[in-house]
Write a protein that holds these residues in place. Structure first.
Motif, short mmCIF file in Angstrom:
data_model
loop_
_atom_site.label_atom_id
_atom_site.label_comp_id
_atom_site.label_asym_id
_atom_site.label_seq_id
_atom_site.Cartn_x
_atom_site.Cartn_y
_atom_site.Cartn_z
N MET A 1 0.97 -1.26 0.11
CA MET A 1 0.13 -0.09 -0.09
C MET A 1 0.82 1.20 0.11
O MET A 1 0.52 2.18 -0.60
CB MET A 1 -1.06 -0.07 1.10
N ALA A 2 1.86 1.37 0.83
CA ALA A 2 2.70 2.58 0.94
C ALA A 2 3.66 2.40 -0.30
O ALA A 2 3.73 3.77 -0.65
CB ALA A 2 3.73 2.23 2.07
N ILE A 3 3.96 1.77 -1.02
CA ILE A 3 4.63 1.56 -2.16
C ILE A 3 3.76 2.40 -3.27
O ILE A 3 4.13 3.21 -4.06
CB ILE A 3 5.12 0.36 -2.64
N ALA A 4 2.50 1.81 -3.37
CA ALA A 4 1.54 2.15 -4.20
C ALA A 4 1.29 3.74 -4.30
O ALA A 4 1.08 4.52 -5.20
CB ALA A 4 0.13 1.48 -4.16
N TYR B 1 6.64 -5.84 -9.78
CA TYR B 1 6.99 -4.51 -10.01
C TYR B 1 7.81 -4.35 -10.98
O TYR B 1 7.93 -3.23 -11.50
CB TYR B 1 7.85 -4.18 -8.68
N GLU B 2 8.49 -5.51 -11.38
CA GLU B 2 9.53 -5.32 -12.49
C GLU B 2 8.57 -4.92 -13.81
O GLU B 2 9.25 -4.73 -15.03
CB GLU B 2 10.23 -6.47 -12.76
N ARG B 3 7.30 -5.15 -13.82
CA ARG B 3 6.48 -5.18 -15.11
C ARG B 3 6.13 -3.57 -15.14
O ARG B 3 5.50 -3.30 -16.18
CB ARG B 3 5.19 -5.99 -14.71
N LEU B 4 6.16 -2.99 -14.10
CA LEU B 4 5.86 -1.47 -14.14
C LEU B 4 6.98 -0.51 -14.70
O LEU B 4 8.10 -0.52 -13.84
CB LEU B 4 5.46 -1.18 -12.78
N GLY C 1 -1.28 -6.53 -1.27
CA GLY C 1 -1.92 -5.01 -1.40
C GLY C 1 -2.27 -4.71 -2.78
O GLY C 1 -2.38 -5.60 -3.45
N PRO C 2 -2.47 -3.48 -2.98
CA PRO C 2 -3.17 -3.10 -4.27
C PRO C 2 -2.52 -3.55 -5.40
O PRO C 2 -3.20 -3.79 -6.45
CB PRO C 2 -3.63 -1.77 -4.04
N ILE C 3 -1.17 -3.37 -5.65
CA ILE C 3 -0.47 -3.30 -6.77
C ILE C 3 -0.24 -4.97 -7.03
O ILE C 3 -0.56 -5.56 -7.99
CB ILE C 3 1.05 -2.84 -6.75
N ILE C 4 -0.07 -5.78 -6.17
CA ILE C 4 0.34 -7.10 -5.99
C ILE C 4 -1.25 -7.76 -6.48
O ILE C 4 -1.29 -8.72 -6.94
CB ILE C 4 0.87 -7.78 -4.65
N ASN C 5 -2.02 -7.43 -5.89
CA ASN C 5 -3.56 -7.80 -6.28
C ASN C 5 -3.85 -7.52 -7.63
O ASN C 5 -4.45 -8.68 -8.27
CB ASN C 5 -4.58 -7.27 -5.22
N LEU C 6 -3.39 -6.81 -8.33
CA LEU C 6 -3.73 -6.55 -9.59
C LEU C 6 -3.26 -7.41 -10.36
O LEU C 6 -3.91 -8.04 -11.33
CB LEU C 6 -3.31 -5.07 -9.90
N PHE C 7 -1.76 -7.75 -10.28
CA PHE C 7 -1.08 -8.57 -10.87
C PHE C 7 -1.63 -10.07 -10.61
O PHE C 7 -1.78 -10.78 -11.60
CB PHE C 7 0.31 -8.70 -10.80
N ALA D 1 2.20 2.40 -13.14
CA ALA D 1 3.59 3.03 -12.90
C ALA D 1 3.32 4.57 -12.90
O ALA D 1 3.97 5.10 -11.97
CB ALA D 1 4.54 2.62 -14.06
N SER D 2 2.51 5.11 -13.68
CA SER D 2 2.12 6.73 -13.41
C SER D 2 1.57 7.12 -12.26
O SER D 2 2.19 8.15 -11.63
CB SER D 2 1.56 7.09 -14.62
#
Length: 409
Positions: free
Chosen positions: A99-102, A123-126, A359-365, A402-403
């Motif tokens: 979450m904090a990274i997002a 994260y490497e995909r972003l 968290g939110p980024i991991i969940n999307l992938f 990523a943006s």
């Protein structure tokens, strides 16, 4: 009640657990304007479930805080007070850390209870998002959690559920958490991975309810709303393309940390917590749901063959093993005289699954991966993260995510 070193009454551990931490969580005004792998199963986690064992993604340096004192409410702490927007932070693991990274706060990371077993390949995909924990200390070691490390980190906020930490490290109690809040910085977080646990006798949150609260802590409402739109768009894409229920395969959830050599597997039903959010969003037919009570079971090959799911998904496959190790364990299953009879083995439907600490980024992938694994006719074949994926094959916009992380909403 016991008394702290300043003579004030401090809650006992029993009182802390009973009242959900509100005894010391709601009234302390802590300073927050900036201060200076193990796969073993910790106390309080299910057998077979692993212990979840920095770069700067181009987010701008925060301006001098003009926000002033504020408070945020979250169980089990209740109302948590801040003197200003936190700049430095630590987290238990990849739910709140993600979450904090997002929210563009990676540069403020000072420590993690577990740095190992993050699915960092996501994260490497972003593009432009560089996440590394090479210089981030792991606080859990030798079966315990070093209290002095919290003073050394001097974080403005600690993103963790104190009740869960007390289960992870049983030498921690309410007095320890109270001292951290009083002397270092606020604690805020709620263990949302699983529901219906006996010790968790206070409100649970969905992923995005918890994420919204953490966004409030960091004063990142716009970033949160941008992520929410990506998430809602993904769910809409999934809902509009899901095959009818009777055409969906049955999927059995197993732990990649099972004993493949001796054929002893940890099997799971699909549960209501955040750890299985992507499966519920995908309308997955959990093969083991009607065959066990509780949060997991210990099965052998014969029991697996009795249920015989159409596909098998191995939880923690993205986070705890390499591609080579995953394939080695799968080969062992296919070499077993009973294991080779499984329909999923015969048809090659054996998949790497996600971490339940998402968290939110991991969940999307993880949602995208599972959609392609379960329903390739609807969403395209799953070729693994090591394979090139064209933009047209993606279920959400990687560049957009990523943006947002970088601060471009």
């Amino acid at each position: 009640m016991t008394r702290d070193i300043e003579g004030r009454e401090a809650p006992t551990r029993r009182e802390y657990v009973t009242y959900g931490g509100a005894l010391f969580g709601g009234t302390l005004l802590a300073g927050c304007t900036g201060g200076s792998g193990s796969e073993s199963t910790p106390t309080g986690t299910d057998a077979g479930e692993p212990s979840p064992n920095a770069g700067d993604p181009a987010s701008p340096e925060p301006d001098a805080d003009e926000r002033g004192p504020f408070s945020v409410t979250m169980e089990p702490m209740g109302e948590v007070s801040f003197e200003g927007t936190p700049e430095t932070w630590m987290a238990y693991f990849s739910t709140y850390g993600d979450m904090a990274i997002a929210l563009g706060r990676l540069d403020g990371l000072r420590g993690l209870v577990f740095t190992e077993n993050w699915p960092t390949a996501f994260y490497e995909r972003l593009p432009g998002v560089d996440v590394s924990f090479d210089d981030v200390p792991q606080l859990f070691a030798g079966g315990g959690l070093d209290k002095e490390a919290f003073y050394e980190m001097d974080c403005d906020v600690h993103l963790m559920d104190p009740n869960f930490i007390s289960r992870l490290a049983d030498d921690w109690d309410a007095d320890d958490h109270g001292a951290i809040e009083r002397d270092v910085g606020p604690i805020i977080g709620n263990s949302i991975r699983r529901r219906d646990e006996d010790w968790h006798d206070y409100a649970y949150y969905s992923l995005y309810d918890a994420f919204e609260t953490i966004a409030e802590v960091f004063d990142e409402r716009e970033r949160y709303e941008a992520f929410e739109r990506v998430h809602d768009d993904l769910r809409s894409t999934i809902r509009s393309n899901l095959p009818p229920v009777d055409e969906r395969p049955t999927v059995g959830l197993l732990s990649i940390n099972s004993d493949f050599e001796d054929g002893a597997f940890y099997a799971y039903p699909v549960h209501d917590g955040n750890g299985h959010k992507q499966y519920r969003d995908l309308g997955m037919r959990g093969a083991f749901d009607d065959h066990m009570e509780g949060s997991y079971g210990e099965w052998d090959y014969e029991k697996l063959l009795e249920v015989d799911p159409d596909a098998l998904l191995f939880q923690y496959g993205f986070s705890h093993v390499s591609t080579e190790e995953f394939e080695r364990r799968i080969r062992r299953m296919s070499e077993d005289p009973v294991g080779r009879k499984l329909t999923a083995v015969e048809n090659g439907r054996l998949y790497r699954g996600g971490t339940s600490y998402q968290g939110p980024i991991i969940n999307l992938f993880q949602t995208e991966a599972a959609a392609k694994q379960f329903y390739p006719d609807a969403f395209g074949e799953w070729n693994g993260f090591e394979s090139a994926t064209g933009e047209a094959d993606r279920l959400f916009d990687y560049e957009r995510v990523a943006s947002i992380v970088a601060g471009d909403f």
